[in-house]
Design a protein around this motif. Structure first.
Motif: not given
Length: 333
Positions: A181-188, A242-249, A256-260
């Motif tokens: 979850d700490q990686l949420k929205g890190y793209y932004y 296993s591609a499912v959990y990679y795609l989830t990240i 997702d919207k980031n919490d930062y």
């Protein structure tokens, strides 16, 4: 048992140490196992002896356990641990076949997975330290301690949430990123690092034309040529799952919207008369977020490895030749 100990080791030690355990230790173990299979597979104590059954069973268990249990993980290093277990299934499958072609595939898979794994852990470390200037869920990543007085002044529910966060994020100084979850929205925050991590995860999943696809393809081709159709089907199925959990990240990073938010103290921070050059004094220094960048050594390392993962299809000769030479040397001996 070893597989479940592995995920605790990954999660309990600093990320830098995890990188060493995930790459160097595994390379040495698998090279030793390759030599052991090669020199003891023909005969042992004047009796016919084969590693085939035990290695096939280990490969099957690794593929299934690493894939299924990995789907339930919420901690990034534990997810990488079960991902490693799944990839070990492919490596053991190549080791089981034990022909020149399968040994070449084994060597290449070990090389490409080590490269991708190195990039993934460097990125996790870099992303973690790049967030020191931000506040996560109301708690500064720079200030690790939680003020007990503030907790007492808040409602009981909020206090419980903070205590849970503290329990879940231990040893933040050595492992800044622990939860997915700490990686949420890190793209932004940093699109370049996000894209590099996505490419690495796609390579883990075996998405063409990345280097991970060719590693899995070589192992599966050797297995099918030797008649291990069932194991090849299991490997393909677990690889898809296993591609499912990679795609989830990747989904959390990009969609997702980031919490930062930027630390307010940093926004208003000024340093006066702290920097001197000869006899001249710099009276005022303003720190801006766009001026804080990762080091050139990390940037260069991540860039080179990501380009190798991405552009392998255009420059395959070097790594394939290296794997072929290592396989021929072993069998000629």
């Amino acid at each position: 048992m070893t597989n479940f100990i592995l995920k605790d080791v990954y999660d309990a030690i600093p990320t830098v140490v995890t990188t060493f355990v995930a790459i160097i230790a595994k390379i040495s173990i698998f090279i030793f196992l390759l030599e052991l299979v090669h020199y003891t597979g023909k005969s042992m104590f004047d009796m016919d002896f084969s590693w085939t059954i035990s290695l096939l069973f280990s490969s099957l268990l690794s593929l299934i356990i690493g894939t299924v249990v990995g789907l339930t993980q919420s901690r990034i290093k534990r997810l990488f641990a079960f991902s490693t277990i799944s990839h070990v299934g492919f490596i053991l499958l190549g080791l089981t076949i034990h022909t020149v072609e399968s040994t070449q595939a084994f060597m290449f898979y070990l090389i490409q997975y080590s490269i991708s794994n190195l990039n993934a852990f460097i990125l996790i470390i870099t992303i973690g330290y790049s967030l020191y200037c931000y506040v996560y869920n109301g708690n500064s990543l720079e200030n690790r301690e939680i003020d007990n007085k503030e907790i007492e002044n808040k409602e009981i529910e909020n206090s419980k949430l903070i205590n849970d966060k503290k329990e879940n994020l231990q040893d933040l100084n050595n492992s800044p990123i622990q939860l997915i979850d700490q990686l949420k929205g890190y793209y932004y925050i940093n699109p370049v690092l996000s894209l590099s991590l996505a490419i690495t995860l796609f390579s883990f999943a075996g998405i063409p034309p990345l280097i991970g696809f060719f590693g899995k393809m070589m192992i599966l081709s050797a297995a099918i040529d030797k008649g291990y159709i069932f194991m090849a089907l299991v490997a393909i199925l677990t690889s898809v799952i296993s591609a499912v959990y990679y795609l989830t990240i990747i989904k959390q990073i990009f969609f997702d919207k980031n919490d930062y938010r930027l630390n307010e103290q940093l926004e208003s921070f000024n340093a006066e008369a702290l920097i001197t050059e000869d006899t001249d004094t710099v009276e005022k220094v303003n720190i801006k977020i766009e001026n804080i960048v990762i080091s050139s050594s990390l940037s260069l390392t991540i860039s080179v490895i990501t380009l190798v993962i991405t552009l392998f299809i255009f420059i395959p000769e070097e790594l394939l030749s290296l794997a072929n030479i290592l396989a021929l040397v072993l069998f000629n001996l």
